[in-house]
Design a protein around this motif. Structure first.
Motif, PDB file in Angstrom:
ATOM      1  N   MET A 429       0.837  -1.196   0.000  1.00  0.00           N
ATOM      2  CA  MET A 429       0.000   0.000   0.000  1.00  0.00           C
ATOM      3  C   MET A 429       0.873   1.248   0.000  1.00  0.00           C
ATOM      4  O   MET A 429       1.861   1.340   0.732  1.00  0.00           O
ATOM      5  CB  MET A 429      -0.921   0.022   1.225  1.00  0.00           C
ATOM      6  N   GLN A 430       0.476   2.210  -0.832  1.00  0.00           N
ATOM      7  CA  GLN A 430       1.094   3.524  -0.824  1.00  0.00           C
ATOM      8  C   GLN A 430       0.308   4.457   0.105  1.00  0.00           C
ATOM      9  O   GLN A 430      -0.900   4.319   0.274  1.00  0.00           O
ATOM     10  CB  GLN A 430       1.121   4.109  -2.239  1.00  0.00           C
ATOM     11  N   GLU A 431       0.996   5.431   0.691  1.00  0.00           N
ATOM     12  CA  GLU A 431       0.394   6.367   1.637  1.00  0.00           C
ATOM     13  C   GLU A 431      -0.682   7.222   0.962  1.00  0.00           C
ATOM     14  O   GLU A 431      -0.489   7.759  -0.130  1.00  0.00           O
ATOM     15  CB  GLU A 431       1.471   7.272   2.227  1.00  0.00           C
ATOM     16  N   VAL A 432      -1.844   7.346   1.641  1.00  0.00           N
ATOM     17  CA  VAL A 432      -2.929   8.222   1.197  1.00  0.00           C
ATOM     18  C   VAL A 432      -3.413   9.012   2.408  1.00  0.00           C
ATOM     19  O   VAL A 432      -3.724   8.422   3.457  1.00  0.00           O
ATOM     20  CB  VAL A 432      -4.097   7.433   0.580  1.00  0.00           C
ATOM     21  N   GLN A 433      -3.467  10.331   2.290  1.00  0.00           N
ATOM     22  CA  GLN A 433      -3.924  11.191   3.384  1.00  0.00           C
ATOM     23  C   GLN A 433      -5.026  12.127   2.891  1.00  0.00           C
ATOM     24  O   GLN A 433      -5.038  12.507   1.720  1.00  0.00           O
ATOM     25  CB  GLN A 433      -2.752  12.002   3.949  1.00  0.00           C
ATOM     26  N   ASP A 434      -5.929  12.470   3.806  1.00  0.00           N
ATOM     27  CA  ASP A 434      -7.051  13.354   3.479  1.00  0.00           C
ATOM     28  C   ASP A 434      -6.845  14.722   4.119  1.00  0.00           C
ATOM     29  O   ASP A 434      -6.518  14.818   5.316  1.00  0.00           O
ATOM     30  CB  ASP A 434      -8.372  12.770   3.981  1.00  0.00           C
ATOM     31  N   ILE A 435      -7.026  15.778   3.335  1.00  0.00           N
ATOM     32  CA  ILE A 435      -7.068  17.152   3.832  1.00  0.00           C
ATOM     33  C   ILE A 435      -8.543  17.527   3.946  1.00  0.00           C
ATOM     34  O   ILE A 435      -9.249  17.589   2.934  1.00  0.00           O
ATOM     35  CB  ILE A 435      -6.338  18.122   2.896  1.00  0.00           C
ATOM     36  N   LEU A 436      -9.029  17.770   5.164  1.00  0.00           N
ATOM     37  CA  LEU A 436     -10.457  17.986   5.396  1.00  0.00           C
ATOM     38  C   LEU A 436     -10.697  19.389   5.933  1.00  0.00           C
ATOM     39  O   LEU A 436     -10.051  19.828   6.890  1.00  0.00           O
ATOM     40  CB  LEU A 436     -10.996  16.957   6.390  1.00  0.00           C
ATOM     41  N   VAL A 437     -11.635  20.112   5.307  1.00  0.00           N
ATOM     42  CA  VAL A 437     -12.066  21.423   5.782  1.00  0.00           C
ATOM     43  C   VAL A 437     -13.295  21.210   6.653  1.00  0.00           C
ATOM     44  O   VAL A 437     -14.319  20.717   6.177  1.00  0.00           O
ATOM     45  CB  VAL A 437     -12.386  22.368   4.610  1.00  0.00           C
ATOM     46  N   LEU A 438     -13.195  21.569   7.939  1.00  0.00           N
ATOM     47  CA  LEU A 438     -14.293  21.390   8.886  1.00  0.00           C
ATOM     48  C   LEU A 438     -14.981  22.722   9.155  1.00  0.00           C
ATOM     49  O   LEU A 438     -14.358  23.782   9.075  1.00  0.00           O
ATOM     50  CB  LEU A 438     -13.774  20.808  10.201  1.00  0.00           C
ATOM     51  N   TRP A 497      -9.780  17.104   0.200  1.00  0.00           N
ATOM     52  CA  TRP A 497      -9.001  16.548  -0.901  1.00  0.00           C
ATOM     53  C   TRP A 497      -8.301  15.281  -0.420  1.00  0.00           C
ATOM     54  O   TRP A 497      -7.774  15.229   0.695  1.00  0.00           O
ATOM     55  CB  TRP A 497      -7.951  17.542  -1.394  1.00  0.00           C
ATOM     56  N   ARG A 498      -8.292  14.256  -1.264  1.00  0.00           N
ATOM     57  CA  ARG A 498      -7.581  13.008  -0.965  1.00  0.00           C
ATOM     58  C   ARG A 498      -6.255  13.022  -1.720  1.00  0.00           C
ATOM     59  O   ARG A 498      -6.229  13.126  -2.945  1.00  0.00           O
ATOM     60  CB  ARG A 498      -8.429  11.804  -1.355  1.00  0.00           C
ATOM     61  N   VAL A 499      -5.156  12.903  -0.973  1.00  0.00           N
ATOM     62  CA  VAL A 499      -3.816  13.024  -1.526  1.00  0.00           C
ATOM     63  C   VAL A 499      -3.148  11.654  -1.522  1.00  0.00           C
ATOM     64  O   VAL A 499      -2.941  11.065  -0.454  1.00  0.00           O
ATOM     65  CB  VAL A 499      -2.969  14.027  -0.714  1.00  0.00           C
ATOM     66  N   SER A 500      -2.822  11.146  -2.697  1.00  0.00           N
ATOM     67  CA  SER A 500      -2.105   9.875  -2.830  1.00  0.00           C
ATOM     68  C   SER A 500      -0.657  10.184  -3.195  1.00  0.00           C
ATOM     69  O   SER A 500      -0.395  10.866  -4.191  1.00  0.00           O
ATOM     70  CB  SER A 500      -2.745   9.004  -3.911  1.00  0.00           C
ATOM     71  N   PHE A 501       0.271   9.684  -2.395  1.00  0.00           N
ATOM     72  CA  PHE A 501       1.691   9.917  -2.653  1.00  0.00           C
ATOM     73  C   PHE A 501       2.156   8.956  -3.741  1.00  0.00           C
ATOM     74  O   PHE A 501       2.006   7.741  -3.620  1.00  0.00           O
ATOM     75  CB  PHE A 501       2.500   9.738  -1.373  1.00  0.00           C
ATOM     76  N   VAL A 502       2.723   9.511  -4.798  1.00  0.00           N
ATOM     77  CA  VAL A 502       3.071   8.750  -5.990  1.00  0.00           C
ATOM     78  C   VAL A 502       4.563   8.441  -6.056  1.00  0.00           C
ATOM     79  O   VAL A 502       4.969   7.397  -6.567  1.00  0.00           O
ATOM     80  CB  VAL A 502       2.629   9.514  -7.254  1.00  0.00           C
ATOM     81  N   SER A 503       5.391   9.327  -5.532  1.00  0.00           N
ATOM     82  CA  SER A 503       6.846   9.151  -5.655  1.00  0.00           C
ATOM     83  C   SER A 503       7.537   8.913  -4.323  1.00  0.00           C
ATOM     84  O   SER A 503       8.727   8.599  -4.297  1.00  0.00           O
ATOM     85  CB  SER A 503       7.471  10.387  -6.322  1.00  0.00           C
ATOM     86  N   VAL A 534     -13.792  26.095  12.781  1.00  0.00           N
ATOM     87  CA  VAL A 534     -13.495  26.127  11.351  1.00  0.00           C
ATOM     88  C   VAL A 534     -11.995  25.904  11.196  1.00  0.00           C
ATOM     89  O   VAL A 534     -11.197  26.762  11.549  1.00  0.00           O
ATOM     90  CB  VAL A 534     -13.913  27.480  10.729  1.00  0.00           C
ATOM     91  N   ARG A 535     -11.650  24.766  10.671  1.00  0.00           N
ATOM     92  CA  ARG A 535     -10.228  24.437  10.602  1.00  0.00           C
ATOM     93  C   ARG A 535      -9.998  23.388   9.533  1.00  0.00           C
ATOM     94  O   ARG A 535     -10.930  22.749   9.040  1.00  0.00           O
ATOM     95  CB  ARG A 535      -9.717  23.932  11.951  1.00  0.00           C
ATOM     96  N   VAL A 536      -8.744  23.217   9.196  1.00  0.00           N
ATOM     97  CA  VAL A 536      -8.320  22.184   8.262  1.00  0.00           C
ATOM     98  C   VAL A 536      -7.561  21.126   9.052  1.00  0.00           C
ATOM     99  O   VAL A 536      -6.646  21.454   9.817  1.00  0.00           O
ATOM    100  CB  VAL A 536      -7.437  22.763   7.145  1.00  0.00           C
ATOM    101  N   VAL A 537      -7.949  19.880   8.890  1.00  0.00           N
ATOM    102  CA  VAL A 537      -7.276  18.782   9.579  1.00  0.00           C
ATOM    103  C   VAL A 537      -6.786  17.774   8.540  1.00  0.00           C
ATOM    104  O   VAL A 537      -7.311  17.697   7.431  1.00  0.00           O
ATOM    105  CB  VAL A 537      -8.204  18.081  10.602  1.00  0.00           C
ATOM    106  N   ILE A 538      -5.771  17.016   8.910  1.00  0.00           N
ATOM    107  CA  ILE A 538      -5.206  15.973   8.052  1.00  0.00           C
ATOM    108  C   ILE A 538      -5.448  14.625   8.715  1.00  0.00           C
ATOM    109  O   ILE A 538      -5.160  14.448   9.899  1.00  0.00           O
ATOM    110  CB  ILE A 538      -3.696  16.168   7.828  1.00  0.00           C
ATOM    111  N   GLU A 539      -5.985  13.684   7.960  1.00  0.00           N
ATOM    112  CA  GLU A 539      -6.209  12.335   8.464  1.00  0.00           C
ATOM    113  C   GLU A 539      -5.571  11.324   7.519  1.00  0.00           C
ATOM    114  O   GLU A 539      -5.523  11.535   6.306  1.00  0.00           O
ATOM    115  CB  GLU A 539      -7.705  12.033   8.607  1.00  0.00           C
TER     116      GLU A 539
END
Length: 597
Positions: A429-438, A497-503, A534-539
């Motif tokens: 599995m490659q790393e995938v992280q979510d940037i969420l605006v709450l 946004w869902r961020v998939s690390f490619v490299s 109101v904040r941005v969190v990373i999961e």
């Protein structure tokens, strides 16, 4: 018993019989799993039901019998209906390599919390250990440092300075700013502007006629150093207590009539630079406005580009321009850019030069398809021994070198991986992280901007309504990230946004976000800035499998095989490869088929 953990038992004898004192002291591992969390850990805590004893096989004088008496009731947490457990305690299992660093989230400001930890192994969990200190009370933090002060205007008798809010507000709305100065001759700093209750004022003018406790007369022709800091009310119990953040970096300005601007900083390569054809590239460069505009507003820029044949092109741009794209450059060639800023007085000197190779990281073709991560380029294991494996791989396709020759490869090893099966054909599995605006639910509209950091590098401000493409390029502009893929997502409190690390291979650290410049407008049209809600969190959406770099052939483009040694017999391994060119690391390949040494 399957439903009892660890107990401590003492036996005593008296004239009337025998007594066993039983104390429930901890957890024990039950089941067939062998290790936590595969098996089941049984813990008996709180006010337990009494044991049930039977006297069926007892013998002796009289009516021999057993009785169970509670000597000490166990204590448990009080009822807290607001928690999912219904109790004023929450238990969370954390399965990470030791030493473990764990964040406890979702806490309430101003409320003390107590933490206990117990460690587990194949036999179960041990006793709880108290923390040191015994409790901690969450509170807001002071705001972060604002960007450096910028000169807006100067005369022979005045300086007009402007500044921007910090990207970090400490979880509490910024309530104002202080502007400090000194004469850069070793004297003490002093405050020249106190806007502690005025968060909307981001500009101040100092003149030679100033007087009073918060100002000092400035002299024409002299140079002064300026810093700004933000303020909030970070104490969860006393709203009147001000918390001061750190100062911005100092900036020097001279009281004088306007002059030519100082040179801008060097332009920078933007991640939007991409191959557009078999031998052509579209290159984008960006820049920031000068800290010192000479005391007169910037009226425009001139961007110069020196070609490989030493001819020069120039582009006249407006005062609000901060990027420029040049098409049809020759792939693999070097181009040199420098910038000149202009105000009403004249042109600045040249900025430092940016040397840009017309290329992008390898593994992607002209249609933005990640060709190197397809089945055709999966590396293979060609020889297997007890402690060694030989891995071979292919060079990227001709249309996927990034416009620049491949200069080498990196090889990553994965240990203890699962087999390739029909239900799980790609166990790595490659790393995938979510940037969420709450904070966008209930009719609230979130606006403003945020930043994201990864391994110590921070992005420029990202608008909260940015597209997936904008977020992708903002992340790829970091020196610590080469390639990611980004898609827009929705969640119950807003969007993200869902961020998939490619490299980047492996179990990567979580990105960090700032939310100090976000605002929200409610259904009643009221606006709040920097609200904690109101904040941005990373999961972490998918944790990447731990990877080990075992071969770095950055300058060995002809080497496309490697013997991995020091392997453990009967252990499972897989390997993945990343091509490299002059721009950086490219797309990771699919992993080899899982193989047992």
């Amino acid at each position: 018993l399957a439903n009892i953990g660890r107990v401590r038992v003492s036996r005593s004898q008296s004239d009337v019989g025998y007594t066993w004192d039983i104390e429930f002291v901890g957890c024990a591992h039950k089941g067939e799993g062998g290790t936590i969390p595969s098996g089941r850990s049984v813990c008996n805590e709180g006010d337990l039901l009494p044991l049930v004893a039977t006297s069926i096989d007892l013998g002796g004088c009289g009516d021999a019998m057993l009785d169970v008496v509670e000597l000490q009731a166990g204590s448990a947490a009080d009822a807290c209906p607001q928690f999912a457990s219904g109790e004023c305690t929450q238990i969370q299992s954390v399965f990470d390599p030791f030493p473990i660093d764990h964040d406890v989230v979702g806490l309430e400001v101003g409320v003390p919390y107590y933490v206990q930890v117990r460690l587990g192994n194949s036999q179960g969990y041990g006793d709880r250990r108290l923390s040191s200190p015994l409790s901690a009370t969450p509170h807001y933090n002071p705001p972060g440092s604002p960007p450096p002060v910028i000169l807006k205007k100067s005369t022979s008798t005045s300086l007009t300075l402007i500044w921007e809010p910090p990207t970090v507000n400490g979880g509490k709305t910024v309530s104002g700013y202080e502007l400090w100065m000194d004469d850069w001759s070793g004297g003490s700093q002093f405050m020249v502007y106190d806007g502690s209750d005025d968060p909307d004022t981001l500009e101040h003018t100092i003149t030679t006629g100033n007087s009073g406790p918060l100002s000092q007369v400035v002299e024409s022709g002299r140079q002064y150093s300026f810093q700004v800091r933000a303020i909030n009310h970070c104490d969860g119990t006393d709203e009147n207590l001000s918390c001061h953040g750190p100062f911005s970096e100092p900036r020097l300005f001279t009281v004088r009539e306007p002059r030519r601007p100082l040179p801008p900083a060097s332009p920078e390569r933007d991640a939007r630079t991409a191959i557009t054809g078999s031998a052509t590239v579209s290159a984008t460069v960006t820049w920031t406005r000068p800290i010192d505009n000479g005391g007169s507003p910037i009226t425009g820029y001139i961007l110069y580009m020196k070609k490989p044949d030493d001819s020069m092109d120039s582009f006249a741009l407006g005062p609000d321009a901060s990027s420029w794209t040049v098409d049809d450059l020759q792939a693999g060639e070097f181009y040199r850019f420098h910038l000149v800023a202009i105000n009403a007085i004249g042109r600045s000197d040249n900025s430092p030069v940016l040397t840009l190779v017309a290329a992008m990281p390898p593994g992607i073709d002209t249609t933005s398809t990640q060709t190197y991560s397809t089945e055709s380029f999966r590396p293979i294991i060609t020889d297997v021994k007890d402690t060694e494996m030989v891995i071979e791989w292919l060079t990227p396709a001709p249309d996927s070198t990034g416009g620049s020759p491949v200069t080498g490869y990196k090889l990553y090893k994965f240990e203890g991986v699962g087999p390739n099966t029909k239900s799980n054909p790609e166990p790595i599995m490659q790393e995938v992280q979510d940037i969420l605006v709450l904070g966008g639910g209930g009719g609230n509209v979130v606006a403003g901007s945020f930043t994201v950091s990864f391994r110590g590098e921070e992005t420029d401000s990202i608008p909260v309504d940015a597209s997936a493409t904008d977020v992708k390029f903002a992340l790829q502009n970091l020196d610590t990230i080469n390639l990611v893929s980004v898609e827009s997502i929705l969640h119950d409190q807003g969007h993200g946004w869902r961020v998939s690390f490619v490299s980047e291979a492996g179990d990567l650290p979580l990105m960090q976000s700032t939310s100090g410049r976000l605002t929200t407008t409610g259904p009643d049209e009221s606006t709040a800035t920097g609200s904690v809600a109101v904040r941005v969190v990373i999961e972490e959406h998918i944790r990447g499998d731990k990877a080990y770099l075992i071969y770095d052939g950055t300058d060995q483009p002809s080497v496309r095989s490697y013997t991995a040694g020091n392997l453990l017999p009967d252990a499972r391994y897989a390997f993945t490869v990343a091509p490299i060119n002059q721009v950086g690391d490219g797309v990771l390949s699919l992993a080899t088929t899982t193989t047992i040494a």
